[in-house]
Enzyme design. Structure first.
Site, PDB file in Angstrom:
ATOM      1  N   LYS A  84       0.802  -1.221   0.000  1.00  0.00           N
ATOM      2  CA  LYS A  84       0.000   0.000   0.000  1.00  0.00           C
ATOM      3  C   LYS A  84       0.838   1.275   0.000  1.00  0.00           C
ATOM      4  CE  LYS A  84      -1.965  -1.497   3.728  1.00  0.00           C
ATOM      5  NZ  LYS A  84      -1.069  -2.589   4.181  1.00  0.00           N
ATOM      6  N   ALA A 107      -8.004  -6.338   2.004  1.00  0.00           N
ATOM      7  CA  ALA A 107      -7.513  -7.707   1.773  1.00  0.00           C
ATOM      8  C   ALA A 107      -8.242  -8.296   0.573  1.00  0.00           C
ATOM      9  CB  ALA A 107      -7.652  -8.561   3.022  1.00  0.00           C
ATOM     10  N   LEU A 124     -11.524  -8.249   0.051  1.00  0.00           N
ATOM     11  CA  LEU A 124     -12.862  -7.669  -0.137  1.00  0.00           C
ATOM     12  C   LEU A 124     -12.903  -6.737  -1.348  1.00  0.00           C
ATOM     13  CD1 LEU A 124     -13.717  -6.801   3.582  1.00  0.00           C
ATOM     14  CD2 LEU A 124     -14.446  -8.795   2.264  1.00  0.00           C
ATOM     15  N   LYS A 155      -4.507   3.092   4.663  1.00  0.00           N
ATOM     16  CA  LYS A 155      -5.695   2.582   3.975  1.00  0.00           C
ATOM     17  C   LYS A 155      -6.738   3.677   3.800  1.00  0.00           C
ATOM     18  CE  LYS A 155      -5.059  -2.166   5.628  1.00  0.00           C
ATOM     19  NZ  LYS A 155      -5.603  -3.272   6.445  1.00  0.00           N
TER      20      LYS A 155
END
Length: 800
Positions: free
Chosen positions: A562, A594, A596, A666
């Site tokens: 990320k 992850a 999803l 995130k």
């Protein structure tokens, strides 16, 4: 009658000559009416030309000549070849004295190869009881006086051949020399490239043969050259027109002049493999094939001539002058492309004629240079022609787009009047890769995705195993071949152009080498690997700065790392600029959720115009497990933290999770997806650790971690009834505020009811104003993350 033609490899010593003799004998014993046309044996023609060149350069040639004679005598020493050998010795001696030779002499030299082959085969067949008759085509086929590429005089040649076969018919098998003929002065001439096949085609035409069978060392004609495309498939049937197109554009087994005599009489041509008698080969006949793309052929011994100048724009007669000039110098044009916008004309010709062509055109346009109507006549030799036979322009965008995505930009292209055949000129260095890209796109046999995986730790190793165990099913179901050609850690790489296997860990340990990124890129180029994909499963801050270099060198990107999306916004923007410029994709679904489907959902909502007002959720699977467990069980905070570490949910140093930086990254990724130009420093982050535990050694931290128990027990006790603790990320597009913090929520709320290490995201939009769109599922674990990366890989293959 059937005409059989055998190529040089089919007549080479050993299995070749023995099999050819057996094929002819079997047909003779079945009383089939056949005539047999032969090429020179093995590499005889090339060897004779090499010896001739040595003699002309006054180099030592006698050892090579003796080697040639020994090879030709090896199969049967009783065959009298003294006349042919004496002819060669005399000519070579004279050439060596003069230090020069003519095309007439060259024809005399190379003709001996066919004569030797025909004499040997005739003798071997007679030994088998076959009534074989040696037939010298110099007495039958009469040509003009153009040595090296003579043209038959049809009326005389037809009459000679018909009369000869009337005299030698019935149970006689005529063994005919291919490639050679003679002019009306009885001087030896040759029929040029593919001359033996041309001889066979002329015989078939003059004798009204039932079929011409061309025996070679391959099973027939393929969808592409198997030496360039490993998964090329044999073509069962071709029409004459298709075969003619293939012959014109480089199919080695065919030549345009070979096809014409067969078309005139509608005589089928069957390409067969001497060494595979069970195979039925490829049949070429009128209306023999169904419509559709048939094959990809290549011309690689070519050059591109470019004429440029303002005076070419709309000027009448320029084309006529060009073609008249080239015709006068016996220069054939394979491909022409003209564009008024560029005020230029591109011509593809044989490379060995390029210099002659430029000189001739410069003389023709000398005045135009003076008036500046022509500014440049240039030659580019580093090119090749790829022709797609049967390609309809309505579908041409598919292979063309595939080329562009692989950073192969054709220099020019054109199509035939019928619009069913397209030719592309590409750089020769890109030929191998280009043919594979086009073949995979138009034939759909399998689309190969060549993958380099950076990071072989928990997530990377799990991903590699998932790819290996799933790739057969993916190939069977989707025609996609996943080929992992590189596995790298921070210092070493394991390379295998054919793809890693189950024992990749052993392969890495035994064959790993130190590397630079440039070496991996060069390896992919050297092995002509198409559809390149780089997968980053590291957490390296340094490696993300390689992304742009990978993109500019033809790689698409998939990343679980990320950091690339959370470094300074300048890099973030530049990476996307380069992705757009080079038409590359970058997928990173696992960066936030992850496995999803969070980022895809947000992108879709945002692009559709649905205004996203707020995103809130539990972003960290490790912290989800930590507070889910701590909130409902009577257990010390430090104990739950240890459990999370033991299950592999946290980083090796749990402070990476407890700091909140991971959740903040995130959150920043989601903000940037919504076009908010935030930096990490703009986010308010609640660190779950006191200052005195943040900067000590890991060993010291683990000894003091129990100091957290009292603090968090107190926080837990001070909640309202039926509330639980959750560490959340909170993004508001209306206020622009981004926060990462520990909050208390009702146990029966969406955030409160999650279990284990699940992540949950609430998305509030204009349409989902009071009841948010909720995405929930496993948010931690190597298998889940690896599966998410794998999903990105598969999504990207659809774009490729």
């Amino acid at each position: 009658m059937k005409v059989l033609k055998f190529g040089g490899k089919s007549l080479a010593n050993g299995k070749g000559i023995d099999t050819a003799i057996q094929i002819i004998t079997d047909k003779a014993e079945k009383n089939e009416q056949i005539a047999v046309v032969l090429s020179a044996r093995g590499n005889a023609t090339d060897e004779l030309l090499e010896i001739l060149e040595k003699a002309a350069n006054q180099e030592a040639y006698k050892t090579q000549l003796e080697s040639f004679k020994n090879y030709q005598n090896q199969r049967d020493t009783s065959v009298d070849l003294s006349e042919e050998f004496q002819t060669l010795e005399t000519i070579f001696q004279g050439v060596s004295l003069l230090a020069d030779y003519s095309e007439k002499i060259q024809d005399k030299v190379v003709s001996q190869g066919e004569i030797i082959a025909a004499k040997l085969v005739t003798k071997l067949l007679k030994d088998k009881g076959v009534n074989a008759h040696f037939t010298d085509t110099r007495k039958l086929i009469k040509t003009d006086d153009v040595f090296g590429n003579a043209r038959p005089i049809e009326a005389i040649s037809r009459k000679n051949i018909i009369n000869h076969f009337k005299s030698h018919n019935g149970n006689t098998v005529n063994i005919v020399t291919g490639f050679i003929a003679s002019n009306q002065k009885n001087e030896t001439t040759t029929l040029g490239r593919n001359g033996s096949n041309y001889t066979a085609a002329l015989l078939a035409n003059f004798l009204d043969a039932e079929e011409l069978q061309n025996y070679t060392h391959v099973d027939g004609i393929f969808t592409a050259n198997p030496e360039l495309v490993s998964d090329a498939k044999k073509i069962a049937a071709l029409s004459f027109n298709e075969a003619n197109e293939l012959a014109t554009f480089g199919a080695n087994i065919l030549h345009a002049k070979t096809i014409v005599p067969l078309i005139e009489k509608n005589i089928p041509l069957r390409i067969l493999n001497t060494f595979n008698k069970e195979d039925k080969g490829t049949i070429i006949a009128e209306n023999a094939a169904e419509k559709g793309i048939k094959s990809i052929s290549v011309l690689d011994n070519v050059a591109l001539i470019n004429l440029e100048g303002r005076g070419l724009l709309g000027k009448i007669g320029v084309d006529a002058r060009i073609f008249k000039t080239l015709s006068e110098h016996d220069i054939n044009v394979n491909v022409i492309s003209q564009g008024s916008s560029e005020r230029g004309i591109g011509l593809v010709i044989d490379r060995n004629q390029a210099t002659k062509a430029v000189i001739a055109l410069e003389r023709e346009f000398e005045h135009d240079f003076y008036t500046k109507d022509v500014s440049k006549i240039a030659v580019e030799e580093n090119v090749s022609v790829i022709s797609i036979v049967g390609q309809d322009l309505s579908e041409f965008h598919k292979p063309y787009t595939a080329l562009i995505k692989n950073q192969i930009v054709p220099v020019l292209f054109n199509n035939t009047v019928s619009g069913k055949n397209v030719s592309l000129v590409v750089k020769k260095t890109q030929l191998h890769k280009a043919v594979n890209v086009i073949h995979g796109q138009i034939f759909g046999i399998s689309k190969k995705i060549n993958i380099a995986v950076f990071g072989k730790g928990l997530v990377g190793g799990t991903l590699l195993n998932q790819i290996i165990h799933s790739k057969k099913d993916i190939l069977d179901k989707n025609n996609i071949k996943l080929n992992v050609f590189a596995v790298a850690d921070s210092k070493h790489v394991y390379l295998d152009k054919n793809g890693i296997t189950d024992d990749w860990k052993t392969g890495f340990q035994t064959e790993k080498t130190a590397y630079t990124l440039a070496q991996i890129i060069d390896y992919a180029k050297a092995n002509h690997l198409e559809n390149l994909l780089a997968v980053d499963t590291t957490a390296s801050k340094e490696f993300v700065h390689n992304y742009i270099h990978l993109v500019t060198n033809g790689f698409d990107l998939v990343s679980a790392n990320k950091i690339a999306n959370t470094v300074d916004y300048t890099f973030y923007e530049e990476l996307r600029t380069q992705l757009k410029k080079h038409q590359k994709s970058y997928l990173y679904e696992t960066n936030v959720g992850a496995g999803l489907p969070l980022i895809d959902t947000i992108k879709l909502l945002h692009k559709s115009g649905e205004k996203i007002k707020k995103i809130r959720g539990v972003f960290s699977g490790s912290l989800s497990y930590l507070f889910n467990t701590f909130s409902v069980e009577e257990i010390p905070f430090s104990t739950v933290l240890q459990q999370a570490e033991n299950k592999g949910f946290t980083e090796p140093d749990a402070r990476e999770d407890l700091s909140g930086n991971d959740v903040a990254r995130k959150l920043l990724i989601l903000a940037r997806e919504l076009d908010l130009k935030h930096e990490l420093s703009d986010i308010s982050i609640q660190n779950l650790l006191p200052n005195d535990l943040q900067h000590i050694s890991l060993e010291a931290f683990k000894k003091k971690v129990t100091e957290l128990d009292k603090t968090y027990q107190l926080i837990k006790a001070n909640q309202q009834k039926n509330h639980v603790l959750r560490y959340v990320g909170d993004l508001s597009t209306e206020t622009g505020i981004l926060e990462v913090k520990l909050i208390s929520v009702p146990q029966n709320s969406a955030l409160g009811q999650i279990k284990g290490s699940d992540s949950i995201f609430e998305i509030y939009t204009e349409a989902y104003a009071t009841q948010p769109l909720v995405i929930q599922g496993a948010g931690a674990g190597a298998a889940v993350t690896a599966r998410g990366v794998f999903g990105d890989i598969l999504r990207l293959t659809e774009k490729l």
